[in-house]
Scaffold this motif. Structure first.
Motif, short mmCIF file in Angstrom:
data_model
loop_
_atom_site.label_atom_id
_atom_site.label_comp_id
_atom_site.label_asym_id
_atom_site.label_seq_id
_atom_site.Cartn_x
_atom_site.Cartn_y
_atom_site.Cartn_z
N LEU A 130 0.84 -1.19 0.00
CA LEU A 130 0.00 0.00 0.00
C LEU A 130 0.87 1.24 0.00
O LEU A 130 2.07 1.19 0.36
N GLU A 131 0.27 2.37 -0.37
CA GLU A 131 1.05 3.60 -0.50
C GLU A 131 1.75 3.99 0.79
O GLU A 131 2.92 4.34 0.82
N ASP A 132 0.99 3.92 1.90
CA ASP A 132 1.62 4.35 3.14
C ASP A 132 2.69 3.37 3.60
O ASP A 132 3.67 3.73 4.22
N GLU A 133 2.47 2.11 3.22
CA GLU A 133 3.51 1.13 3.52
C GLU A 133 4.76 1.45 2.70
O GLU A 133 5.89 1.36 3.19
N ALA A 134 4.53 1.85 1.45
CA ALA A 134 5.65 2.25 0.60
C ALA A 134 6.41 3.41 1.24
O ALA A 134 7.64 3.43 1.28
N LEU A 135 5.68 4.34 1.75
CA LEU A 135 6.32 5.48 2.41
C LEU A 135 7.13 5.03 3.61
O LEU A 135 8.23 5.52 3.87
N ARG A 136 6.56 4.05 4.34
CA ARG A 136 7.25 3.56 5.52
C ARG A 136 8.58 2.91 5.13
O ARG A 136 9.61 3.09 5.76
N ILE A 137 8.52 2.15 4.03
CA ILE A 137 9.76 1.51 3.55
C ILE A 137 10.79 2.57 3.19
O ILE A 137 11.95 2.50 3.56
N LYS A 138 10.31 3.60 2.50
CA LYS A 138 11.22 4.69 2.12
C LYS A 138 11.85 5.30 3.36
O LYS A 138 13.05 5.60 3.39
N GLU A 139 11.01 5.46 4.37
CA GLU A 139 11.49 6.04 5.61
C GLU A 139 12.55 5.13 6.24
O GLU A 139 13.63 5.56 6.62
N GLN A 140 12.20 3.84 6.26
CA GLN A 140 13.07 2.86 6.92
C GLN A 140 14.45 2.85 6.29
O GLN A 140 15.47 2.80 6.94
N TYR A 141 14.49 2.89 4.96
CA TYR A 141 15.77 2.87 4.28
C TYR A 141 16.37 4.27 4.15
O TYR A 141 17.42 4.45 3.56
N GLY A 142 15.64 5.23 4.61
CA GLY A 142 16.17 6.57 4.66
C GLY A 142 16.22 7.27 3.32
O GLY A 142 17.07 8.13 3.10
N PHE A 143 15.35 6.91 2.41
CA PHE A 143 15.45 7.48 1.07
C PHE A 143 14.92 8.89 0.96
O PHE A 143 15.03 9.51 -0.08
N ASN A 144 14.33 9.37 2.04
CA ASN A 144 13.85 10.74 1.97
C ASN A 144 14.88 11.73 2.49
O ASN A 144 14.75 12.92 2.32
N ALA A 145 15.92 11.18 3.14
CA ALA A 145 16.94 12.04 3.73
C ALA A 145 17.86 12.58 2.64
O ALA A 145 17.90 12.05 1.53
N PRO A 146 18.61 13.66 2.94
CA PRO A 146 19.57 14.17 1.95
C PRO A 146 20.68 13.15 1.70
O PRO A 146 20.92 12.26 2.52
N VAL A 147 21.36 13.34 0.58
CA VAL A 147 22.28 12.33 0.09
C VAL A 147 23.40 12.01 1.08
O VAL A 147 23.76 10.87 1.31
N VAL A 148 23.93 13.07 1.74
CA VAL A 148 25.05 12.84 2.65
C VAL A 148 24.61 11.96 3.81
O VAL A 148 25.32 11.05 4.24
N GLU A 149 23.41 12.22 4.27
CA GLU A 149 22.91 11.43 5.39
C GLU A 149 22.68 9.98 4.95
O GLU A 149 22.99 9.03 5.68
N ARG A 150 22.15 9.81 3.74
CA ARG A 150 21.93 8.45 3.24
C ARG A 150 23.26 7.71 3.15
O ARG A 150 23.38 6.55 3.52
N TYR A 151 24.28 8.45 2.65
CA TYR A 151 25.60 7.84 2.53
C TYR A 151 26.10 7.41 3.89
O TYR A 151 26.58 6.30 4.09
N TRP A 152 25.95 8.32 4.86
CA TRP A 152 26.46 8.02 6.18
C TRP A 152 25.74 6.81 6.78
O TRP A 152 26.35 5.93 7.37
N ARG A 153 24.42 6.75 6.58
CA ARG A 153 23.65 5.63 7.12
C ARG A 153 24.15 4.31 6.52
O ARG A 153 24.32 3.31 7.21
N TRP A 154 24.40 4.38 5.23
CA TRP A 154 24.89 3.18 4.52
C TRP A 154 26.26 2.76 5.07
O TRP A 154 26.49 1.59 5.38
N LEU A 155 27.14 3.74 5.25
CA LEU A 155 28.50 3.46 5.71
C LEU A 155 28.48 2.96 7.15
O LEU A 155 29.18 2.02 7.51
#
Ligand SMILES: Nc1ncnc2c1ncn2[C@@H]1O[C@H](COP(=O)(O)OP(=O)(O)OP(=O)(O)O)[C@@H](O)[C@H]1O
Ligand code: SF4
Ligand SMILES: [Mg+2]
Lengths: 374, 329, 332
Positions: C50-75
């Motif tokens: 569902l759409e909100d579930e999709a949003l939750r996934i995005k949140e969980q993987y941090g895809f809404n955050a800025p790129v530097v933060e995403r990089y840091w989370r990954w690292l």
């Protein structure tokens, strides 16, 4: 003061031109003595000529299909017939026969059907260099019995025509890619060698780092990122850029070394004293000084590019059909079955290996000519 | 006095891509027991080729002995060295054991990857396999001390690049002495060193020579040094021996114009420095073939046609003084 | 030596940082992000998202955050949890896939390194001593041919030759009868048999160049005065050759690891793909073709790491073997 420095730099310039003139004629004469390298250079020249005039030289376009003739073995060309004796070149028609043992189709010459090859014949229209429209091909034959010098592929396309067409991409990507690498190399190597100090340290570290990276995985990953729906031209340039961005290291290292050695020489000091700006000194005074060495390095890095393109396209990550390169052609020979049954599909490989060998021979000859004491 | 080495009519060519170099032409000389033979000549006169051919360490090809003989201990063993296989046991046993050598370049003549001790003791373990490791070590350390190295045990373990040229040359001398050779060849041992160290090394060599009862062949292009150290002198020019004899004879009564020119070029303490007289003209190309006297182009006393056309013969005076010049026909 | 090693290890840090940035660029570059990709792949397998579930996934993987933060989370995940992410293509954590395939990749590459040295050094020595002999010309030519033949072609041609002349299939890791068999000595022998050709083929990637480097180095060294000294001492030719000039000529070969490893890894990947050997090669190809970028980036990163470590080891080896370099580096 102004007039003094002017006149001294004029003398310098003339001396330098004279020095390079004699140096180049020396290199040329030494290169000519290198028989293997000279012959290789001629063959390379021919290959590039073939690539430029490929539309004229081959009978078919790279996409033309002869649906009745898939996987046809190379056509034999005859000039002798027991009845008619010698004649101009001709081929026999082909009949498709079912091999009762393997249950696969085979082609056999149909001795009753004799078709002469025509020269400067009309065929599919093409435009040379995108300007001159023409439909004259060096040779051709009527539509019914196609001539496949290197056999045909799964879709009945002429491997010879495709190989020669493919050389356009395969041969040019080496040149374009190396030019790009060279540009990056000159820039970084030049800056590094000219300023020295910690800038040099930093850039040198970076060059070492780039050299120690495994190129193939990086190439694979970056080219996979390219959208599949891009035009062939766009993909071509993108692939070239990817290839050179990852492999400029060695060339930059050579450039740096040479600049370091040469910047101490008299004429740069003189130019500096006369107040020339730094980029100007690099371009006007340093470049000619080591161009012979650079040409050697460049010649020896072209094969790497060609091999890289071939590997990427072979894996389906480089040039995308319908564009043809030697790599895409070799995709057809990916499995052992294909090679066992249609060994002619490996003919483009001979072109790859041959071209790389020629470049290496020429490069070696140039090295000996430029630097006989090394 | 017994002859220990006899070189007769030795001619050596180098066959190169650019042509043939006649490095030695009809070279004759002898070395006697316990004497020092000084060899002098400008760069390229064939001094190194001469002594290297004795040890059999020229690379063949490009070098080739085209004629002549080299006999070691002609009175007793009479080994004809030029006929021995280069890497045969006999020749290898002569090397370093009977004849050893100090090289011009103390830096590059040592391997940078092996410790000095390793390289010094190597020859001893090779030629005296019966010696124990401790014996070898004590011989080497003793020699290092003798040549004036401050703390031999420490030095032994270190590598060549850690020391100055003078120290390395001392190590080289110690290395040359390990097998107590009968002939010590010193090929310009001081050229790469500065003047004060040169004097020390010379002194060291002289004292060692008498202590070890050796013969020595000392090569230099400095006639002052040669005159001081030698019993007899050999003057070489373009691969030929142009004059030879007892040192005092040659120095006081030089017969060949080339020797005279060399003597004039030695600075003397009581002489103003301006009158220093280097030899005019440059050495001819090694590829050149001479029909007459090779010194013709630079000789100030040349006689004309005969010097240009005809090779001067060797003339021997009663006192053993030899010369090859048309002035002394 | 220890302090020097530690110093060199510290110098690796900026390099590792650059590698991680490059790897992350690979993850970020494709159009669309992973969440989109993940969600659509979930949907494709029949899972309703569902759409909100999709949003939750995005949140969980941090895809809404800025790129530097995403990089840091990954690292951060990699450094502190050893977690390289999830492969959508294989439906498995990346760690598992890499743990499964990496040992064979390393084994093949290392074996190839040994083979290429073991072949190239003696041949280089022989070629130098017998300069301009038929042997020398032959190996110069073979070396050129090896340089000019892309690894995948070499693998294809050899596999074909084996099939044609020995009726023997070198494809895969095991013969058909052993694929599912439990571990036994016979199975091990079978595995070794299948690995010999790939190891040699990969090794050949560097052999030609090393032969030429070795030959050239040795020819240079043979002219050096210390060789004459050794000859004057009365050493046998063989002893002299091996103790002095060969030792000197081999040292620069050690430093060729820097470029040899990348070449061997390239060969390993391409040859494994063609011969169907289950190493990281085929996995990398499959991951980039399906745009499974977490997996692809992790593999690229690990292979880069391997080469960097390789050149560090070669560097330390050189310091250890060459007293001049040791003196210069350690005294600094
Ligand atoms: N390895 C070689 N290859 C070619 N030519 C050589 C070689 N060694 C010596 N020669 C030639 O032999 C000649 C004599 O050289 P040699 O080294 O004996 O001179 P030298 O008297 O020792 O000079 P120097 O005082 O510079 O040491 C020279 O003309 C030189 O060119
Ligand atoms: S022979 Fe003639 S040219 Fe030669 S040294 Fe004697 S005088 Fe001079
Ligand atoms: Mg000499």
């Amino acid at each position: 003061m102004g007039s003094f420095s002017n006149s001294s730099s004029v003398i310098n310039e003339e001396d330098k031109n004279f020095y390079y003139a004699t140096q180049w004629s020396l290199i040329r004469s030494r290169f000519r003595q290198h028989r293997l390298a000279s012959i290789s250079l001629i063959f390379l020249g021919l290959l590039y000529l073939f690539a430029i005039f490929s539309d004229f030289l081959v009978p078919y376009s790279s996409t033309q299909r002869f649906s009745k003739y898939n996987f046809s073995a190379p056509t034999s060309i005859y000039i002798y017939d027991s009845e008619a004796g010698f004649s101009s070149p001709f081929v026999y028609g082909q009949k498709k026969i079912l091999d009762k043992k393997t249950f696969s189709w085979k082609y056999e010459p149909d001795l009753t059907k004799k078709v002469y090859i025509q020269f400067f014949t009309e065929g599919e229209e093409y435009s040379l260099f995108g300007i001159f429209k023409s439909n004259i091909h060096l040779f051709g034959i009527d539509e019914e019995t196609p001539v496949f010098l290197f056999g045909s592929d799964r879709l009945g396309r002429d491997v010879f025509s495709r190989t020669i067409h493919g050389s356009q991409i395969s041969l040019s990507i080496g040149l374009v890619g190396v030019s790009l690498s060279f540009l990056i190399g000159i820039l970084l190597g030049g800056v590094s060698g000219y300023y020295g100090g910690y800038i040099d340290d930093l850039i040198q570290r970076f060059i070492d780092f780039m050299i120690s990276l495994p190129t193939i995985p990086l190439w694979m990953a970056f080219s996979a990122v390219l959208p599949r729906d891009w035009s062939s031209l766009k993909t071509y340039f993108a692939i070239t850029i990817i290839l050179s961005i990852i492999s400029w290291g060695p060339l930059a290292r050579v450039t740096r070394g040479k600049i370091l050695a040469l910047r101490e020489e008299d004429y740069t000091l003189a130019a500096r004293a006369a107040g020339a700006s730094t980029p100007r000194i690099i371009v006007k005074h340093l470049l000619p000084g080591f161009s012979s060495h650079l040409i050697v390095s460049i010649t020896l890095s072209i094969p790497g590019m060609i091999l890289a393109e071939t590997a990427l396209s072979f894996l389906g990550l480089g040039i995308q059909p319908p564009a043809v390169s030697w790599g895409t052609l070799l995709q057809d020979s990916q499995d052992l079955m294909a090679i066992t049954n249609q060994p002619w599909l490996l003919i483009p490989a001979i072109f790859v290996i041959g071209t790389v060998l020629l470049f290496n021979f020429v490069g070696d000859g140039l090295r000996d000519a430029a630097d006989p004491y090394s | 006095m017994q002859r220990i080495l006899e070189v007769k009519d030795l001619s050596i060519n180098f066959y190169l891509r650019e042509g043939v170099v006649h490095a030695l032409t009809d070279v004759n000389f002898e070395v006697f027991e316990n004497e020092t033979l000084g060899v002098i000549g400008e760069s390229g006169s064939g001094k190194s080729v001469t002594v290297q051919s004795i040890l059999g360490i020229l690379s063949q090809p490009p070098a080739k002995i085209v004629s002549g003989s080299i006999r070691f201990e002609p009175e007793s063993r009479n080994l004809e060295l030029n006929l021995l296989p280069t890497y045969g046991d006999t020749y290898r046993n002569v090397r370093w054991n009977d004849i050893s050598m100090i090289f011009q370049e103390p830096m590059s003549s040592f391997s940078p990857l092996h410790s000095i001790g390793d390289q010094i003791s190597e020859a001893l373990t090779l030629h005296r396999p019966e010696l124990s490791e401790t014996d070898v070590l004590s011989v080497c350390l003793g020699l290092l001390e003798k040549v004036g190295i401050p703390s031999p045990a420490m030095f032994f373990k270190r590598y060549p690049h850690e020391f100055s040229g003078g120290m390395r040359q001392r190590a080289m001398i110690a290395m040359a002495l390990v097998c107590n050779p009968k002939i010590l060849i010193a090929d310009e041992p001081t050229t790469a060193l500065d003047v004060t160290i040169e004097a020390q090394i010379l002194e060291l060599l002289e004292s060692i020579k008498s202590e070890f009862n050796m013969s020595m062949i000392y090569i230099s292009h400095d006639l002052a040094v040669i005159g001081e150290i030698s019993d007899r002198i050999l003057v070489m020019y373009l691969g030929r021996v142009v004059e030879s004899g007892v040192a005092d004879e040659v120095i006081d009564n030089p017969l060949h114009p080339y020797t005279r020119a060399l003597l004039k070029s030695i600075p003397k303490i009581d002489q103003p420095i301006e009158s220093l007289d280097p030899i005019e003209g440059s050495i001819p190309s090694p590829f050149e073939v001479h029909t007459g006297c090779p010194f013709y182009s630079r000789c100030t006393e040349r006689l004309g046609e005969i010097c240009l056309r005809q090779k001067p013969a060797h003339k021997t005076y009663n006192n053993g003084h030899k010369v090859s010049c048309h002035l002394h026909a | 030596m220890l302090t020097y090693t530690i110093k060199r290890l510290f110098q690796l840090i900026p390099i590792l940082f650059v590698i991680s940035v490059v790897a992350y660029a690979i993850i970020e570059l494709p159009p669309g992000d992973f969440a989109d990709f993940y969600i659509s792949s979930l949907r494709a397998t029949g899972v309703t998202v569902l759409e909100d579930e999709a949003l939750r996934i995005k949140e969980q993987y941090g895809f809404n955050a800025p790129v530097v933060e995403r990089y840091w989370r990954w690292l951060e995940n990699i450094i502190f949890h050893g977690n390289f992410g999830y492969s959508f293509e294989y439906q498995k954590p990346v760690n598992e896939i890499i743990a499964e395939k990496l040992p064979l990749s390393i084994g093949l590459t290392f074996g190839a390194l040994i083979i290429s040295w073991a072949l190239a050094i003696p041949i280089g020595i022989y070629s130098a001593i017998h300069q301009y002999s038929k042997f020398d010309y032959f190996f110069t030519f073979i070396g050129f041919l090896g340089l000019a033949t892309p690894p995948f072609l070499m693998a294809l041609i050899f596999a074909w030759l084996f099939l044609k002349f020995f009726d023997y299939s070198v494809l895969g890791l095991y013969s058909p009868e052993y694929v599912t068999a439990p571990w036994s000595f016979d199975k091990f022998i079978d595995l070794c048999k299948h690995l010999i050709l790939p190891v040699i083929l990969i090794g050949l990637q560097g052999t030609g160049t090393i032969i030429r480097v070795m030959r050239g180095n040795l020819l240079d060294e043979l002219k050096k005065p210390y060789v004459i000294t050794a000859k004057a001492k009365g050493l046998k030719f063989r002893d002299l050759l091996l103790k002095y000039p060969v030792r000197m000529a081999i040292n620069p070969i050690i430093s060729t690891i820097g470029w040899l490893l990348p070449a061997l890894i390239a060969g390993e990947i391409l040859i494994s793909i063609v011969l169907g050997i289950q190493t990281l090669g085929p996995v990398l190809l499959r991951s980039v073709l399906s745009q499974d970028m977490w997996l692809a980036a992790s593999i690229v990163m690990i292979l880069s790491l391997l080469t960097i470590i390789g050149s560090l080891i070669s560097d330390l080896l050189l310091v250890w073997l060459d007293p001049r370099i040791r003196f210069e580096r350690l005294s600094k």
